[in-house]
Scaffold this motif. Structure first.
Motif, PDB file in Angstrom:
ATOM      1  N   VAL A  87     -85.290 100.357 -20.987  1.00  0.00           N
ATOM      2  CA  VAL A  87     -84.317  99.281 -21.238  1.00  0.00           C
ATOM      3  C   VAL A  87     -83.497  99.525 -22.491  1.00  0.00           C
ATOM      4  CG1 VAL A  87     -85.684  97.570 -20.007  1.00  0.00           C
ATOM      5  CG2 VAL A  87     -86.026  97.868 -22.473  1.00  0.00           C
ATOM      6  N   GLY A  88     -83.959 100.423 -23.367  1.00  0.00           N
ATOM      7  CA  GLY A  88     -83.201 100.691 -24.580  1.00  0.00           C
ATOM      8  C   GLY A  88     -83.268  99.539 -25.564  1.00  0.00           C
ATOM      9  N   ALA A  89     -82.543  99.705 -26.669  1.00  0.00           N
ATOM     10  CA  ALA A  89     -82.586  98.711 -27.741  1.00  0.00           C
ATOM     11  C   ALA A  89     -81.307  97.897 -27.845  1.00  0.00           C
ATOM     12  CB  ALA A  89     -82.859  99.395 -29.086  1.00  0.00           C
ATOM     13  N   LEU A  90     -80.181  98.453 -27.421  1.00  0.00           N
ATOM     14  CA  LEU A  90     -78.898  97.807 -27.660  1.00  0.00           C
ATOM     15  C   LEU A  90     -78.396  97.109 -26.404  1.00  0.00           C
ATOM     16  CD1 LEU A  90     -77.196 100.634 -29.766  1.00  0.00           C
ATOM     17  CD2 LEU A  90     -78.638  98.758 -30.545  1.00  0.00           C
ATOM     18  N   HIS A  91     -79.116  96.044 -26.002  1.00  0.00           N
ATOM     19  CA  HIS A  91     -78.686  95.346 -24.795  1.00  0.00           C
ATOM     20  C   HIS A  91     -78.833  93.834 -24.891  1.00  0.00           C
ATOM     21  CE1 HIS A  91     -82.758  94.466 -23.053  1.00  0.00           C
ATOM     22  NE2 HIS A  91     -83.078  95.380 -23.926  1.00  0.00           N
ATOM     23  N   VAL A  92     -79.512  93.321 -25.924  1.00  0.00           N
ATOM     24  CA  VAL A  92     -79.646  91.873 -26.097  1.00  0.00           C
ATOM     25  C   VAL A  92     -78.730  91.443 -27.242  1.00  0.00           C
ATOM     26  CG1 VAL A  92     -81.219  89.955 -26.536  1.00  0.00           C
ATOM     27  CG2 VAL A  92     -82.051  91.992 -25.330  1.00  0.00           C
ATOM     28  N   PRO A  93     -77.574  90.836 -26.945  1.00  0.00           N
ATOM     29  CA  PRO A  93     -76.633  90.464 -28.010  1.00  0.00           C
ATOM     30  C   PRO A  93     -77.268  89.537 -29.034  1.00  0.00           C
ATOM     31  CG  PRO A  93     -75.570  90.298 -25.864  1.00  0.00           C
ATOM     32  CD  PRO A  93     -77.034  90.526 -25.606  1.00  0.00           C
ATOM     33  N   SER A  94     -76.910  89.749 -30.277  1.00  0.00           N
ATOM     34  CA  SER A  94     -77.412  88.930 -31.372  1.00  0.00           C
ATOM     35  C   SER A  94     -76.300  88.012 -31.866  1.00  0.00           C
ATOM     36  CB  SER A  94     -77.898  89.827 -32.524  1.00  0.00           C
ATOM     37  OG  SER A  94     -78.264  89.058 -33.646  1.00  0.00           O
ATOM     38  N   PHE A  95     -76.607  86.736 -31.992  1.00  0.00           N
ATOM     39  CA  PHE A  95     -75.656  85.766 -32.521  1.00  0.00           C
ATOM     40  C   PHE A  95     -76.180  85.222 -33.848  1.00  0.00           C
ATOM     41  CE2 PHE A  95     -74.607  85.761 -28.034  1.00  0.00           C
ATOM     42  CZ  PHE A  95     -73.222  85.645 -28.033  1.00  0.00           C
ATOM     43  N   PRO A  96     -75.305  85.041 -34.825  1.00  0.00           N
ATOM     44  CA  PRO A  96     -75.755  84.508 -36.107  1.00  0.00           C
ATOM     45  C   PRO A  96     -76.041  83.014 -36.013  1.00  0.00           C
ATOM     46  CG  PRO A  96     -73.376  84.769 -36.111  1.00  0.00           C
ATOM     47  CD  PRO A  96     -73.864  85.347 -34.815  1.00  0.00           C
ATOM     48  N   GLU A  97     -76.987  82.558 -36.821  1.00  0.00           N
ATOM     49  CA  GLU A  97     -77.300  81.134 -36.871  1.00  0.00           C
ATOM     50  C   GLU A  97     -76.328  80.468 -37.842  1.00  0.00           C
ATOM     51  OE1 GLU A  97     -79.404  79.512 -35.009  1.00  0.00           O
ATOM     52  OE2 GLU A  97     -80.019  81.354 -33.978  1.00  0.00           O
ATOM     53  N   ILE A  98     -75.246  79.927 -37.298  1.00  0.00           N
ATOM     54  CA  ILE A  98     -74.225  79.273 -38.108  1.00  0.00           C
ATOM     55  C   ILE A  98     -74.120  77.814 -37.663  1.00  0.00           C
ATOM     56  CG2 ILE A  98     -71.780  79.232 -38.770  1.00  0.00           C
ATOM     57  CD1 ILE A  98     -71.658  82.209 -38.084  1.00  0.00           C
ATOM     58  N   PRO A  99     -74.224  76.863 -38.587  1.00  0.00           N
ATOM     59  CA  PRO A  99     -74.098  75.449 -38.205  1.00  0.00           C
ATOM     60  C   PRO A  99     -72.780  75.181 -37.470  1.00  0.00           C
ATOM     61  CG  PRO A  99     -74.864  75.649 -40.478  1.00  0.00           C
ATOM     62  CD  PRO A  99     -74.495  77.039 -40.025  1.00  0.00           C
ATOM     63  N   GLY A 100     -72.882  74.472 -36.356  1.00  0.00           N
ATOM     64  CA  GLY A 100     -71.691  74.101 -35.604  1.00  0.00           C
ATOM     65  C   GLY A 100     -71.199  75.155 -34.637  1.00  0.00           C
ATOM     66  N   ARG A 101     -71.941  76.245 -34.480  1.00  0.00           N
ATOM     67  CA  ARG A 101     -71.455  77.340 -33.629  1.00  0.00           C
ATOM     68  C   ARG A 101     -71.148  76.864 -32.209  1.00  0.00           C
ATOM     69  NH1 ARG A 101     -73.857  81.429 -30.568  1.00  0.00           N
ATOM     70  NH2 ARG A 101     -75.978  80.857 -31.163  1.00  0.00           N
ATOM     71  N   GLU A 102     -71.925  75.922 -31.700  1.00  0.00           N
ATOM     72  CA  GLU A 102     -71.729  75.437 -30.333  1.00  0.00           C
ATOM     73  C   GLU A 102     -70.581  74.439 -30.228  1.00  0.00           C
ATOM     74  OE1 GLU A 102     -73.396  76.894 -28.032  1.00  0.00           O
ATOM     75  OE2 GLU A 102     -74.648  77.995 -29.463  1.00  0.00           O
ATOM     76  N   ARG A 103     -70.063  73.978 -31.378  1.00  0.00           N
ATOM     77  CA  ARG A 103     -69.008  72.965 -31.339  1.00  0.00           C
ATOM     78  C   ARG A 103     -67.635  73.551 -31.042  1.00  0.00           C
ATOM     79  NH1 ARG A 103     -69.337  70.370 -37.072  1.00  0.00           N
ATOM     80  NH2 ARG A 103     -67.344  69.489 -36.384  1.00  0.00           N
ATOM     81  N   PHE A 104     -67.478  74.841 -31.243  1.00  0.00           N
ATOM     82  CA  PHE A 104     -66.158  75.457 -31.123  1.00  0.00           C
ATOM     83  C   PHE A 104     -65.614  75.275 -29.699  1.00  0.00           C
ATOM     84  CE2 PHE A 104     -63.256  79.138 -30.655  1.00  0.00           C
ATOM     85  CZ  PHE A 104     -62.402  78.845 -31.712  1.00  0.00           C
ATOM     86  N   THR A 105     -64.370  74.784 -29.589  1.00  0.00           N
ATOM     87  CA  THR A 105     -63.787  74.478 -28.275  1.00  0.00           C
ATOM     88  C   THR A 105     -62.801  75.539 -27.800  1.00  0.00           C
ATOM     89  OG1 THR A 105     -62.071  73.131 -29.342  1.00  0.00           O
ATOM     90  CG2 THR A 105     -64.062  71.988 -28.595  1.00  0.00           C
ATOM     91  N   GLY A 106     -62.542  76.539 -28.628  1.00  0.00           N
ATOM     92  CA  GLY A 106     -61.651  77.618 -28.203  1.00  0.00           C
ATOM     93  C   GLY A 106     -62.395  78.664 -27.402  1.00  0.00           C
ATOM     94  N   THR A 107     -61.797  79.829 -27.257  1.00  0.00           N
ATOM     95  CA  THR A 107     -62.419  80.939 -26.536  1.00  0.00           C
ATOM     96  C   THR A 107     -63.401  81.647 -27.454  1.00  0.00           C
ATOM     97  OG1 THR A 107     -60.410  81.249 -25.214  1.00  0.00           O
ATOM     98  CG2 THR A 107     -61.972  83.091 -25.302  1.00  0.00           C
ATOM     99  N   VAL A 108     -64.584  81.929 -26.954  1.00  0.00           N
ATOM    100  CA  VAL A 108     -65.598  82.590 -27.767  1.00  0.00           C
ATOM    101  C   VAL A 108     -66.417  83.545 -26.901  1.00  0.00           C
ATOM    102  CG1 VAL A 108     -67.187  80.644 -27.459  1.00  0.00           C
ATOM    103  CG2 VAL A 108     -67.541  82.219 -29.359  1.00  0.00           C
ATOM    104  N   PHE A 109     -66.703  84.723 -27.428  1.00  0.00           N
ATOM    105  CA  PHE A 109     -67.543  85.678 -26.695  1.00  0.00           C
ATOM    106  C   PHE A 109     -68.068  86.734 -27.660  1.00  0.00           C
ATOM    107  CE2 PHE A 109     -63.049  86.774 -26.124  1.00  0.00           C
ATOM    108  CZ  PHE A 109     -62.981  88.085 -26.562  1.00  0.00           C
ATOM    109  N   HIS A 110     -69.123  87.434 -27.215  1.00  0.00           N
ATOM    110  CA  HIS A 110     -69.718  88.535 -27.960  1.00  0.00           C
ATOM    111  C   HIS A 110     -69.040  89.827 -27.502  1.00  0.00           C
ATOM    112  CE1 HIS A 110     -72.770  91.430 -29.373  1.00  0.00           C
ATOM    113  NE2 HIS A 110     -73.221  90.465 -30.169  1.00  0.00           N
ATOM    114  N   SER A 111     -68.939  90.791 -28.403  1.00  0.00           N
ATOM    115  CA  SER A 111     -68.255  92.040 -28.051  1.00  0.00           C
ATOM    116  C   SER A 111     -68.919  92.757 -26.885  1.00  0.00           C
ATOM    117  CB  SER A 111     -68.201  92.972 -29.271  1.00  0.00           C
ATOM    118  OG  SER A 111     -69.504  93.340 -29.693  1.00  0.00           O
TER     119      SER A 111
END
Length: 491
Positions: A134-158
């Protein structure tokens, strides 16, 4: 699904290499389980603009399947993915592939010395051996930032790039400045009306010696032995980069000087240059290669923010200086969960021991391949087999050869399974960590995704790759306990 002799998880470089070598040995009783709908692993998932390999492609390919058709020295993502698909066709792996099969559980049966494999679609079957690719580089990591889920614009991981999102004329925020970000930031900078790059820690960046493979070089690669000669030259050139990693961190000064010159040439503004100058020893984090990242940051429509992010609001990002940056799109270039990615898998070994319990003090394995208490379970690119200086495909081939030798040992001895002895695993990892403690990652100022929560490097191999190749050429039977089934398979 009929019970296969060997079950391979993942269809990236590691899984496909294992499958090819099984077939070459005349062994056809295996399946490759792939959670997605196509093969390719990292090179299927990462389709962000500018995605390319940062290891020269003559080496980032199988030694037994050289490709004289690379278009560039550092090939783009599409070519590497095409190469893997060509390998599937050439070696006849299609009948062994099972798509849409995400492995959600592995449980060892002590009585019968078999693994029970459970997949996300509710299927369960038994197998003699499991090879995790399965390798190591396949589970995207997101930072724990307050309000991250509140953003209403377009958002995605690279790693899950939203190609339907039109970035032209948009205000874009990029969070993270790692290996992916330095490739897509220059492209996004040309599209966005305003690009704000949030940097937590600057990376060391060296020039990327990329060039098209055409003319005389292409003709040379197409001659008998030409591609092999280029591969060997690249291998030994990159292996010299390991000297500072493996012997003494002070030897990394040459690499640091190269990076400093590159920064000085490309960023004339002293204030911006200061923000982009790391304060840690080069090599602590991954050394990156780019010719266009620094120039992108000097554009009038690009701003580099080095204050941390304190909050994300509906349409903005707030930094630690209290400034609110209004944005339409957020792209997370925050890498992957590496050290703890294996830790969340549901794997139950001998006597009901969970892998989380076995790795309570940190993930470890014998040569990064086998773990005590989990017979006939083999990891490819497991703990401490990643690299910071050259191609992991070389490591994969060494590990696959080792697994094949383990399977031959079982065949010769008529044993059902083999389990690395705890004493062998402990002695190996003690030596490994003592060696790591002398190197660049033991620097008190070093924090990187290579390290676990205890500050121990559980990711990288601390030596030259030819050392690893030599040590894994032959299995030492004394390091393993050979297991016989307690009852017959029919029982």
């Amino acid at each position: 699904m009929p019970s296969p002799g060997v079950t391979i998880i993942g269809s990236g470089f590691a899984g496909l290499c294992m499958a090819i070598k099984l077939k070459e040995a005349g062994y056809h009783d295996f399946v490759i389980l792939e959670k997605a709908g196509e093969i390719g692993g990292t090179w299927r998932d990462n389709t962000y603009p500018g995605c390319a390999c940062d290891v020269p492609s003559p080496l980032y390919s199988f030694s037994f399947e050289l490709n004289p058709g690379w278009s560039r020295l550092f090939s783009p993502q599409e070519e590497i993915w095409d190469y893997l698909r060509a390998c599937v066709r050439k070696y006849g792996l299609e009948p062994h592939l099972r798509f849409g099969k995400e492995v959600c559980g592995l449980e060892y049966d002590d009585e019968r010395a078999l693994w029970r494999v459970s997949t996300g679609d509710g299927e369960t079957f038994e197998t003699h051996a499991v090879v995790s690719g399965v390798g190591a580089l396949h589970v995207p990591s997101f930072p724990e930032i307050p309000g991250r889920e509140r953003f209403t614009g377009t958002v995605f991981h690279s790693a899950r790039w939203d190609h339907s999102a039109d970035l032209n004329g948009k205000r874009v925020a990029v969070v993270g400045t790692g290996a992916s970000a330095i490739q897509f930031v220059p492209v996004v900078a040309e599209q966005a009306s305003r690009l704000t790059v949030f940097q937590r820690t600057p990376p060391w960046i060296q020039p990327k010696p990329d060039l098209p493979i055409d003319g005389r070089l292409k003709r040379a690669m197409e001659t008998p032995g030409g591609a092999r000669l280029l591969r060997d030259a690249v291998y030994w050139l990159l292996e010299t980069r390991a000297v500072g990693f493996t012997i003494d961190p002070r030897l990394m000064k040459v690499h640091q000087a190269m990076a400093e010159r590159h920064l000085a040439r490309q960023v004339p503004d002293p204030e911006l240059r200061a923000k982009l100058t790391p304060d840690y020893t080069i090599g602590c984090k991954r050394i990156l290669l780019s010719n266009d990242y620094y120039p992108a940051l000097t554009r009038d429509n690009v701003e580099l923010v080095t204050d941390g992010i304190t909050e994300i609001r509906e349409r903005s990002v707030v930094d630690a200086a209290g400034r609110e940056h209004e944005v339409d799109v957020i792209v997370y270039g925050t890498g992957f969960r590496v050290v703890d990615s294996l830790n969340e898998q549901r794997i139950v070994g001998r006597n009901g021991v969970k892998i989380q319990d076995a790795w309570r003090d940190g993930i470890e394995a014998y040569y990064g391949i086998t773990t005590a208490g989990f017979p006939n379970l083999f990891f490819l690119l497991g703990p401490n087999t990643g690299l910071g200086h050259t191609s992991v495909v070389f490591m994969i081939e060494s590990q696959v050869r080792y697994v094949m030798d383990c399977l031959r040992l079982l065949s010769r001895t008529k044993a059902k399974a083999l389990d690395v002895r705890p004493s062998a695993q402990r002695a190996y990892n003690d030596r490994l960590q003592r060696r790591l403690d002398r190197l660049v990652w033991s620097d008190g100022g070093c924090t990187s995704w290579y390290l676990d929560e205890h500050g121990r490097n559980r990711t990288l191999w601390p030596g030259f790759t030819f050392e690893y190749w030599a040590r894994t050429r032959k299995v030492k039977p004394k390091a393993y306990e050979l297991i016989r089934a307690r009852i017959s398979d029919a029982g």
